[in-house]
Design an enzyme around this catalytic site. Sequence first.
Site, PDB file in Angstrom:
ATOM      1  N   ASP A 223       0.705  -1.048  -0.121  1.00 32.30           N
ATOM      2  CA  ASP A 223      -0.151  -0.003   0.118  1.00 32.30           C
ATOM      3  C   ASP A 223       0.794   1.201  -0.080  1.00 32.30           C
ATOM      4  O   ASP A 223       1.639   1.553   0.910  1.00 32.30           O
ATOM      5  CB  ASP A 223      -1.080   0.224   1.060  1.00 32.30           C
ATOM      6  CG  ASP A 223      -1.990   1.198   1.360  1.00 32.30           C
ATOM      7  OD1 ASP A 223      -2.531   1.259   0.369  1.00 32.30           O
ATOM      8  OD2 ASP A 223      -1.910   1.748   2.195  1.00 32.30           O
TER       9      ASP A 223
ATOM     10  N   GLU B 245      -1.097  -1.022  -6.020  1.00 30.94           N
ATOM     11  CA  GLU B 245      -2.172  -0.137  -6.542  1.00 30.94           C
ATOM     12  C   GLU B 245      -1.889   0.540  -8.078  1.00 30.94           C
ATOM     13  O   GLU B 245      -0.860   0.996  -8.242  1.00 30.94           O
ATOM     14  CB  GLU B 245      -2.556   0.985  -5.477  1.00 30.94           C
ATOM     15  CG  GLU B 245      -3.410   0.541  -4.703  1.00 30.94           C
ATOM     16  CD  GLU B 245      -3.225   1.659  -3.251  1.00 30.94           C
ATOM     17  OE1 GLU B 245      -4.162   2.442  -3.418  1.00 30.94           O
ATOM     18  OE2 GLU B 245      -2.222   1.780  -2.751  1.00 30.94           O
TER      19      GLU B 245
ATOM     20  N   ASP C  26      -3.387   0.656   6.877  1.00 26.22           N
ATOM     21  CA  ASP C  26      -2.605   0.495   5.879  1.00 26.22           C
ATOM     22  C   ASP C  26      -2.203  -1.223   5.367  1.00 26.22           C
ATOM     23  O   ASP C  26      -2.125  -1.516   4.294  1.00 26.22           O
ATOM     24  CB  ASP C  26      -1.278   1.053   5.967  1.00 26.22           C
ATOM     25  CG  ASP C  26      -1.607   2.651   6.096  1.00 26.22           C
ATOM     26  OD1 ASP C  26      -2.407   3.237   5.545  1.00 26.22           O
ATOM     27  OD2 ASP C  26      -0.541   3.450   6.632  1.00 26.22           O
TER      28      ASP C  26
END
Length: 405
Positions: free
Chosen positions: A189, A273, A356
């Site tokens: 993350d 991501e 997170d």
Amino acid sequence: MQKAFKVTLIPNHKQEILINKSIGCAKFVYNHFLALKQELYQTEKKTLTYNACSQRLTLLKKEIEWLQEVDKFTLQNSLRNLETAYKNFFADLKKAKGKKGVGFPKFKKKHGCKQSYKTNLTNGNIQVIKNRLKLPKCGWVRFHKSQDVIGTIVNVTVTRTLSGKYIASILCETEIEKHPQVSQNIGIDLGIKSYLVTIDGEVVDNPKYYRIQKRKLRSYHKKLSRSVKGSNNRAKAKIKLARTYQRITNLRDDFLHKLSTRLIKENSIICIENLQVANMVKNHKLASSITDASWSKFVAMLEYKALWHDRIVQKVGTFYPSSQTCNHCGFINPLVKDLKLREWSCPSCDNYNLRDVNASLNILSEGLKILTAAVGVPEALNACGELVRPGAIQAELVEAGITRL
Ligand SMILES: [Zn+2]
């Protein structure tokens, strides 16, 4: 595999003059043919191919003597760059359909941007021995040695930075010794408060080099704007400013390289991501922090290092709610939209989630799902949709030559 080795050159006075001449000639050829192409198009609606330009270059060299003082590849590469600039422009025109794209090739300026020239290898005209680089016309140029240059040299690009340093990027064809296979997969993350958080709860701090140097930068900017145009002080202030920016870039690149190398070494599949940084930078409050974090550079490093070492980098869609989903039961908690909420208990299954770490766990499982679907190995998923054989899938992907999806 091709790999570029960057070294800082220490040219003597003569060599420095030659390097600057080469840069000047490369720019001259580029601008000369760009003007010629534009003129021909405007007057006769004709285009000039690379070969036609190359023939004219031979004639031009007979007319302008100082063009003969530099290596011939330098000039040819200039024509190639021009050709590429045109191709990119037309390719982008088709793709972008009226949106703002690459733009028409521009004339190269004398000041205010990076200046460079490129030369290719033939018959041992370029060589590296210890801390010396042999360049056509220049001879043996000393450089600061920070790493070994390994492989067969393909070409060298010499760049003069804004701060007045000379950097040679030596492109080599090289065999990369692959890291041993590992079975560990990881979800990452990316953030601003911490640079990244992994599924194991490892937190890598954001170094924020830009912020640390902000005061220095501000004072140099001030000095520059107060100085008289064309004065010595102005030139000095410009160099100081460029050096500070260069230092920030170097420190940041070093950090990104070390981090990406370690993650690639330790993990087989890396899920991350797919951030649309360009869109996020429009948010001005976050802008300087995001550009400071240079996520896109980091992801690019992960991707090319993954290719070197048979690892997989899987991106997960931007709209996947990785923070709001409970990694334990899949419940989506809208309260987590609030960025201040760092930890929460799941209202559905009571699982305790650290913001997170929970996000990175979700990114990993979502990434693995995408991967399994792409390879079409449904038996790899159990009834709960969890991945049973990540190792096997990785092997199949590598075999199929898929390292990027
Ligand atoms: Zn839950």
